[in-house]
Design a protein around this motif. Structure first.
Motif, PDB file in Angstrom:
ATOM      1  N   HIS A  10       0.792  -1.201   0.114  1.00 26.42           N
ATOM      2  CA  HIS A  10       0.100  -0.072  -0.071  1.00 26.42           C
ATOM      3  C   HIS A  10       0.818   1.418   0.152  1.00 26.42           C
ATOM      4  O   HIS A  10       1.926   1.331   0.357  1.00 26.42           O
ATOM      5  CB  HIS A  10      -0.877  -0.047   1.060  1.00 26.42           C
ATOM      6  N   LEU A  11       0.259   2.426  -0.394  1.00 21.36           N
ATOM      7  CA  LEU A  11       0.985   3.626  -0.418  1.00 21.36           C
ATOM      8  C   LEU A  11       0.143   4.733   0.297  1.00 21.36           C
ATOM      9  O   LEU A  11      -1.043   4.955  -0.170  1.00 21.36           O
ATOM     10  CB  LEU A  11       1.191   3.939  -1.648  1.00 21.36           C
ATOM     11  N   ASP A  12       0.793   4.984   1.526  1.00 20.43           N
ATOM     12  CA  ASP A  12      -0.131   5.900   2.492  1.00 20.43           C
ATOM     13  C   ASP A  12      -1.464   5.508   2.536  1.00 20.43           C
ATOM     14  O   ASP A  12      -2.535   6.310   2.569  1.00 20.43           O
ATOM     15  CB  ASP A  12      -0.151   7.348   2.055  1.00 20.43           C
ATOM     16  N   GLY A  13      -1.780   4.227   2.866  1.00 27.40           N
ATOM     17  CA  GLY A  13      -3.224   3.660   3.156  1.00 27.40           C
ATOM     18  C   GLY A  13      -3.988   3.335   1.811  1.00 27.40           C
ATOM     19  O   GLY A  13      -5.055   2.452   2.128  1.00 27.40           O
ATOM     20  N   GLY A  38       2.512   0.073   9.015  1.00 30.86           N
ATOM     21  CA  GLY A  38       2.547   1.387   8.873  1.00 30.86           C
ATOM     22  C   GLY A  38       0.899   1.839   8.971  1.00 30.86           C
ATOM     23  O   GLY A  38       0.210   1.213   9.381  1.00 30.86           O
ATOM     24  N   PRO A  39       0.898   3.417   9.074  1.00 31.81           N
ATOM     25  CA  PRO A  39      -0.204   4.023   9.223  1.00 31.81           C
ATOM     26  C   PRO A  39      -1.219   3.817   8.196  1.00 31.81           C
ATOM     27  O   PRO A  39      -0.974   3.284   7.035  1.00 31.81           O
ATOM     28  CB  PRO A  39      -0.118   5.492   9.429  1.00 31.81           C
ATOM     29  N   GLY A  40      -2.303   4.138   8.233  1.00 33.49           N
ATOM     30  CA  GLY A  40      -3.562   4.242   7.184  1.00 33.49           C
ATOM     31  C   GLY A  40      -4.495   3.057   7.236  1.00 33.49           C
ATOM     32  O   GLY A  40      -5.011   3.090   6.285  1.00 33.49           O
ATOM     33  N   TYR A  41      -4.291   2.172   8.128  1.00 43.38           N
ATOM     34  CA  TYR A  41      -5.296   0.924   7.957  1.00 43.38           C
ATOM     35  C   TYR A  41      -6.966   1.197   8.144  1.00 43.38           C
ATOM     36  O   TYR A  41      -7.492   0.359   7.239  1.00 43.38           O
ATOM     37  CB  TYR A  41      -4.745  -0.061   9.315  1.00 43.38           C
ATOM     38  N   GLU A  42      -7.055   1.954   8.789  1.00 39.56           N
ATOM     39  CA  GLU A  42      -8.518   2.346   9.295  1.00 39.56           C
ATOM     40  C   GLU A  42      -9.264   2.607   7.906  1.00 39.56           C
ATOM     41  O   GLU A  42     -10.514   2.044   7.534  1.00 39.56           O
ATOM     42  CB  GLU A  42      -8.971   3.364  10.077  1.00 39.56           C
ATOM     43  N   GLY A  43      -8.726   3.327   6.979  1.00 39.51           N
ATOM     44  CA  GLY A  43      -9.204   3.484   5.562  1.00 39.51           C
ATOM     45  C   GLY A  43      -9.207   2.401   4.612  1.00 39.51           C
ATOM     46  O   GLY A  43      -9.738   2.533   3.705  1.00 39.51           O
ATOM     47  N   ALA A  44      -8.386   1.207   4.961  1.00 42.28           N
ATOM     48  CA  ALA A  44      -8.193   0.391   4.010  1.00 42.28           C
ATOM     49  C   ALA A  44      -9.005  -1.317   4.441  1.00 42.28           C
ATOM     50  O   ALA A  44      -8.977  -1.938   3.409  1.00 42.28           O
ATOM     51  CB  ALA A  44      -6.730   0.140   3.671  1.00 42.28           C
ATOM     52  N   LYS A  45      -9.387  -1.235   5.670  1.00 43.75           N
ATOM     53  CA  LYS A  45     -10.046  -2.412   6.314  1.00 43.75           C
ATOM     54  C   LYS A  45     -10.956  -2.935   5.502  1.00 43.75           C
ATOM     55  O   LYS A  45     -11.009  -4.191   5.282  1.00 43.75           O
ATOM     56  CB  LYS A  45     -10.295  -2.331   7.849  1.00 43.75           C
TER      57      LYS A  45
END
Length: 316
Positions: A10-13, A38-45
């Motif tokens: 992923h790139l920044d989520g 890394g960060p950004g998981y909430e937007g990709a789950k």
């Protein structure tokens, strides 16, 4: 069922398409367990759930993406030790291959790279010599680490409700030896990403020069497509190397691939021959590309391509 670890690319989520391909492949052999670093998981789950992740290991510490590659290998090594998965799947990108190599050393296992398919027993299939030969290989000991070439696997959605498990790790000094000090964000154009596009229009030696690539771009834009180029065109400086399709460039597998002024050398064919529908425009009726196509147009690209663009625009 046995877990198959899948490193999320992923790139920044924003999750890349190859991750969904890996999840699809992992489900053949057991439970697909995505590893998010890394960060950004909430937007990709939701996307990971849509494509069948049975579980997601979340290592969300921003520090893990502050260094070059090594932390990802350490997270995966820790998970392999704790969870004993049947295999680890990563994307066969430049970064993915480096993660695979580092991980193999850490867990004393074998690694298969540029795999295009996986059979029972984690036997990796490789397309070599420009697709002329298919070879098979298997890791002899340890947990198989398999780097799968993007666009090699057809994506299949399988909605799930994955369990989540937080992962924490104390990085070693070695993992912190190369720190990212600056990121330069390349401005994204309106065209889709080459490796993820549903339609690709590529130009080759027959285009004749950089100034004529506007014909290729015009056709691509009328179709909402990405633009590609053959090695001959990029080596000549007519189009940037990042858009090269072929064995030494990018592998694409769109629903529609249009080759304009491309002879069809084996090097180029290796990067696009798995496209679902292939159309070629070439004035040479004996060009090798015509052996591969679903539809072929023998004609001058400078007449055919603009007419095609005009007709497509009329029907919008």
């Amino acid at each position: 069922m046995t877990e198959i670890l899948v490193l999320v690319d992923h790139l920044d989520g924003e999750v890349k398409k190859v991750t969904f391909e890996l999840l699809t492949l992992a489900r053949r052999f057991g439970d697909a367990a995505a590893v998010w670093i890394g960060p950004g998981y909430e937007g990709a789950k939701e996307k990971l759930a849509e494509y069948g992740a049975a579980k997601v290991y979340v290592a969300a510490d921003e520090e893990l993406t502050s260094y070059v590659v090594a932390p990802k290998a350490e997270v995966l090594a820790q998970l392999v030790q704790e969870k004993s998965p049947a295999a680890v799947l990563v994307s066969a990108t430049a970064e993915g291959k480096e993660v695979a190599g580092r991980l193999a050393i850490k867990i004393d296992s074998g690694v298969l790279t540029d795999v295009v398919d996986v059979a029972e027993g984690f036997v990796g299939e490789h397309s070599i010599f420009g697709g002329a030969i298919v070879a098979q290989a298997k890791v002899k000991s340890g947990t198989p680490i398999i780097a799968v070439r993007p666009n090699a696997v057809a994506v299949e959605a399988a909605p799930s409700s994955p369990a989540e498990e937080q992962v924490s790790i104390a990085l070693t000094d070695a993992a912190k030896s190369a720190k990212i000090v600056e990121k330069v964000i390349q401005e994204k154009g309106e065209r889709p990403d080459l490796t993820e596009a549903a339609i690709v229009v590529s130009g080759g030696r027959g285009v004749g020069g950089a100034e004529n690539f506007k014909i290729i771009e015009g056709l691509a834009d009328s179709l909402g497509a990405a633009v590609g180029a053959s090695r001959a065109a990029t080596d000549a400086g007519w189009y940037p190397h990042q858009f090269q399709v072929g064995q030494t460039g990018k592998t694409v597998s769109p629903q529609l691939y249009i080759a304009v002024g491309i002879s069809g050398a084996i090097q180029h064919r290796a990067g696009m021959q798995t496209s679902k529908t292939i159309i070629a425009i070439n004035k040479d009726a004996e060009a090798p590309i015509f052996e591969l196509v679903d539809y072929g147009v023998v004609g001058d690209l400078f007449q055919v391509a603009p007419q095609l663009t005009e007709e497509v625009n009329k029907r919008k």
